[in-house]
Design an enzyme around this catalytic site. Structure first.
Site, PDB file in Angstrom:
ATOM      1  N   CYS A 127       0.666  -1.194  -0.111  1.00  0.00           N
ATOM      2  CA  CYS A 127      -0.121  -0.250  -0.062  1.00  0.00           C
ATOM      3  C   CYS A 127       0.806   1.266   0.094  1.00  0.00           C
ATOM      4  O   CYS A 127       0.620   2.357  -0.873  1.00  0.00           O
ATOM      5  CB  CYS A 127      -0.878  -0.121   1.228  1.00  0.00           C
ATOM      6  SG  CYS A 127      -2.140  -1.344   1.075  1.00  0.00           S
ATOM      7  N   SER A 128       1.905   1.298   0.884  1.00  0.00           N
ATOM      8  CA  SER A 128       3.045   2.403   0.777  1.00  0.00           C
ATOM      9  C   SER A 128       3.515   2.574  -0.750  1.00  0.00           C
ATOM     10  O   SER A 128       3.499   3.685  -1.064  1.00  0.00           O
ATOM     11  CB  SER A 128       3.914   1.993   1.851  1.00  0.00           C
ATOM     12  OG  SER A 128       4.904   3.096   1.970  1.00  0.00           O
TER      13      SER A 128
END
Length: 165
Positions: free
Chosen positions: A60-61
Site C-alpha cells: 500500500c505504501s
C-alpha cells in the site's frame, strides 16, 4: 462482481462494480483534517483514485508513492489515495514518507466510497486494492480490481490510461 482474494482467502465485495464508461458515483470521505470531502471537490480535474487496504503495509505504501510520483507530470490531474485507515494514520504516514502533498482520504466512517465503488471487503471491513481513473466529467475511463489484495496494481497500464486522456 470482481473476484478478489486477500492472502488467498476469497472476499465478498459490497457495492456495485464499476466499469469503463460508467458515470462515477459521488462519495463522502474524510481528509486528514477530519473535514468531509466528496468527488465534487475535484470537479474539472482528471482523477486517479488509488484504493488500498491499509497505508501502513508495504504494498500500500509503495502503491501510494508510485502513483503520486508517476502522475505528477500529467496535466490537470489529482491523485487520491483512499483507505479505511484513520485520518491520523494517513497524516502521519504522509509526514514520515515526505509526501505532505499527497491526498489521502479516509472512508472509515461511512464506507461511502467503498460501497459506491464496490470495494468493501465485507469479511475485513477494509477496501479492496483497486484503481479508478476518471475524466474531468467523472466518467470512468479505467478500472482495475486487483484480484489478490496483497499484489500490486498494474501501475504502467493505469498511468498509460491517464496520460492518454
Amino acid at each position: 462482481m470482481a473476484d478478489v482474494t486477500f492472502k488467498g482467502n476469497p472476499m465478498t465485495l459490497r457495492g456495485e462494480e464499476l466499469k469503463v464508461g460508467d458515470q462515477a458515483p459521488d462519495f463522502t470521505v474524510l481528509d486528514t483534517g477530519l473535514e468531509p470531502v466528496s468527488l465534487s471537490n475535484y470537479e474539472g480535474k482528471k482523477k486517479l483514485i488509488s484504493v488500498i487496504p491499509s497505508i501502513d503495509t508495504g504494498v500500500c505504501s509503495t502503491q501510494t508513492k508510485t502513483f503520486n510520483e508517476k502522475a505528477v507530470d500529467v496535466d490537470n490531474t489529482v491523485v487520491l489515495t483512499i483507505s479505511n485507515d484513520l485520518p491520523f494514520a494517513q497524516k502521519r504516514w504522509s509526514a514520515d514518507e515526505g509526501l505532505q502533498n499527497a491526498i489521502t482520504l479516509s472512508d472509515h466512517k461511512d464506507l461511502s466510497f467503498g460501497e459506491n465503488y464496490g470495494v468493501v471487503m465485507e469479511e475485513l471491513r477494509l477496501l479492496a486494492r483497486s484503481v479508478f481513473i476518471l475524466d474531468e466529467d467523472n466518467k470512468v475511463v479505467y478500472v482495475e480490481y486487483v484480484p489478490e489484495g496483497t499484489d500490486h496494481p498494474n501501475y504502467d497500464k493505469a498511468i498509460e490510461a491517464l496520460q492518454s486522456m
